[in-house]
Design an enzyme around this catalytic site. Structure first.
Site, PDB file in Angstrom:
ATOM      1  N   GLU A 128     -96.163  16.649  -6.868  1.00  0.00           N
ATOM      2  CA  GLU A 128     -97.445  16.204  -8.274  1.00  0.00           C
ATOM      3  C   GLU A 128     -98.320  17.305  -8.458  1.00  0.00           C
ATOM      4  O   GLU A 128     -97.812  17.628  -9.928  1.00  0.00           O
ATOM      5  CB  GLU A 128     -98.654  15.376  -7.352  1.00  0.00           C
ATOM      6  CG  GLU A 128     -99.412  14.457  -7.518  1.00  0.00           C
ATOM      7  CD  GLU A 128     -98.900  13.596  -9.166  1.00  0.00           C
ATOM      8  OE1 GLU A 128     -97.940  13.869  -9.612  1.00  0.00           O
ATOM      9  OE2 GLU A 128     -99.918  12.633  -8.699  1.00  0.00           O
ATOM     10  N   THR A 181    -101.897  14.679 -17.593  1.00  0.00           N
ATOM     11  CA  THR A 181    -102.760  15.308 -16.797  1.00  0.00           C
ATOM     12  C   THR A 181    -103.302  16.108 -16.973  1.00  0.00           C
ATOM     13  O   THR A 181    -104.797  16.742 -16.774  1.00  0.00           O
ATOM     14  CB  THR A 181    -102.398  14.960 -15.596  1.00  0.00           C
ATOM     15  OG1 THR A 181    -101.674  13.407 -15.537  1.00  0.00           O
ATOM     16  CG2 THR A 181    -103.462  14.609 -14.130  1.00  0.00           C
TER      17      THR A 181
HETATM   18  N1  HSE Z   1    -107.658  11.854 -10.239  1.00  0.00           N
HETATM   19  C1  HSE Z   1    -106.881  12.700 -11.691  1.00  0.00           C
HETATM   20  C2  HSE Z   1    -107.513  12.660 -13.034  1.00  0.00           C
HETATM   21  C3  HSE Z   1    -105.816  11.563 -11.466  1.00  0.00           C
HETATM   22  O1  HSE Z   1    -108.542  11.903 -12.803  1.00  0.00           O
HETATM   23  O2  HSE Z   1    -106.633  13.880 -13.125  1.00  0.00           O
HETATM   24  C4  HSE Z   1    -104.627  11.594 -12.331  1.00  0.00           C
HETATM   25  O3  HSE Z   1    -103.212  10.845 -12.108  1.00  0.00           O
END
Ligand code: HSE
Length: 307
Positions: A128, A181
């Site tokens: 990931e 992300t």
């Molecule tokens: N917690 C992570 C973010 C999830 O908000 O960046 C990314 O899918």
């Protein structure tokens, strides 16, 4: 086992008040993955469906996660991982997590389950991290374990499966925009105001208490984000209009799914989720950007074998 075919569910993370620490597994939306043993010792990535993904195993989240697991177990056999990518990359519903978690879960099954799902987590997180440039488990953990999960601690990793009312369902709108992300995380900086932290802690405790006791009013009051939403919502067209539409139509809460652009409404029941989803879609339509609407319960199991 020489071959396995699995379903890897999409996931919704953060759930407004739980940045990086909350996530849940959806029921019907997800990728399919087929893993086969091959002669030799190569790891290869194939794609049967969906938007283009990197096929170099060192650049692919499934490849990196698989390599981490195989190296840990000292296994030098060859495997081909074929992905039917139905969760679009950059959608905010755990596309990279489904690939990373699927690869390690499927291989672990083929190898006679030497590791528990909890033990697989760090290998999935290694994959990931290729996509998000960060060490977070709030998509891979619900994908592997199912249900609604809390990452109580990252060091050491401590992941808790939460109780939750079985009538909860979600409506999700995925606008066809891509938000990476890593870039979305970079917007957040690394500091928050104490007053925002206090508000977030209160809501996180409230949400978990409400989930455990089945108090829908408390769940609803707690679904607020004082950390990421104010900085990220401007990347999502018509965010405020969709939120108003969802709340007016009876959603318990509404927010960004993961790092977006998908948004979620948590609802009491699948039929209400479908109705609320139509209202949100109606308020997004004037934007003219194509989108998908998904309505789903929370699935108590994560990745599973396709019979
Ligand atoms: N917690 C992570 C973010 C999830 O908000 O960046 C990314 O899918």
């Amino acid at each position: 086992m020489d071959m396995i075919r699995i379903f890897c569910p999409a996931t919704v993370s953060n759930l407004s008040c739980g940045f990086d620490v909350l996530g849940l597994a959806l029921e019907e939306v997800g990728d399919e993955m087929t893993i086969r043993r091959t002669s030799g010792s190569e790891l290869s990535i194939l794609q049967s469906e969906g938007p283009e993904i990197p096929l170099d195993p060192d650049q692919n989240v499934a490849g990196v996660a698989a390599r981490s697991l195989l190296d840990h177990l000292g296994i030098q056999d060859g495997f081909a991982i074929e992905i039917a990518k139905r969760i679009k990359p950059g959608s905010g519903i755990g596309s990279s997590a489904a690939s990373a978690a699927g690869a390690v879960w499927g291989l672990n099954q083929m190898l006679g389950t030497p590791l528990s799902n909890q033990e697989l987590l760090t290998h999935a997180m290694t994959g990931e991290a290729v996509a998000s440039n960060a060490w977070h488990a709030d998509n891979v953990a619900p994908c592997l374990l199912g249900g609604f999960v809390l990452i109580r601690s990252y060091d050491p990793l401590d992941v808790i499966q939460l109780s939750f009312p079985k009538d909860l369902a979600l409506a999700i709108i995925h606008p066809h925009l891509e938000i990476k992300t890593a870039e979305s995380r970079a917007r957040l900086g690394d500091k928050i105001l104490l007053k925002n932290a206090v508000a977030q802690w209160g809501n996180l405790g409230g949400l978990i208490s409400g989930l455990a006791s089945g108090d829908h009013g408390l769940i609803s009051r707690s679904l607020e984000d004082h950390v990421a939403e104010p900085l990220r919502k401007h990347q999502i067209p018509r965010f405020d209009a969709m939120k108003s539409a969802a709340i007016e139509a009876g959603a318990l809460g509404f927010g960004i799914s993961g790092s977006g652009p998908s948004v979620y409404a948590l609802c009491k029941g699948l039929d209400p989720a479908k109705e609320i989803g139509r209202h949100i879609a109606h308020s997004f339509e004037p934007q003219g950007i194509p989108f998908d609407l998904y309505c789903s319960r929370i699935h108590p199991e994560g990745i599973r074998i396709i019979p």
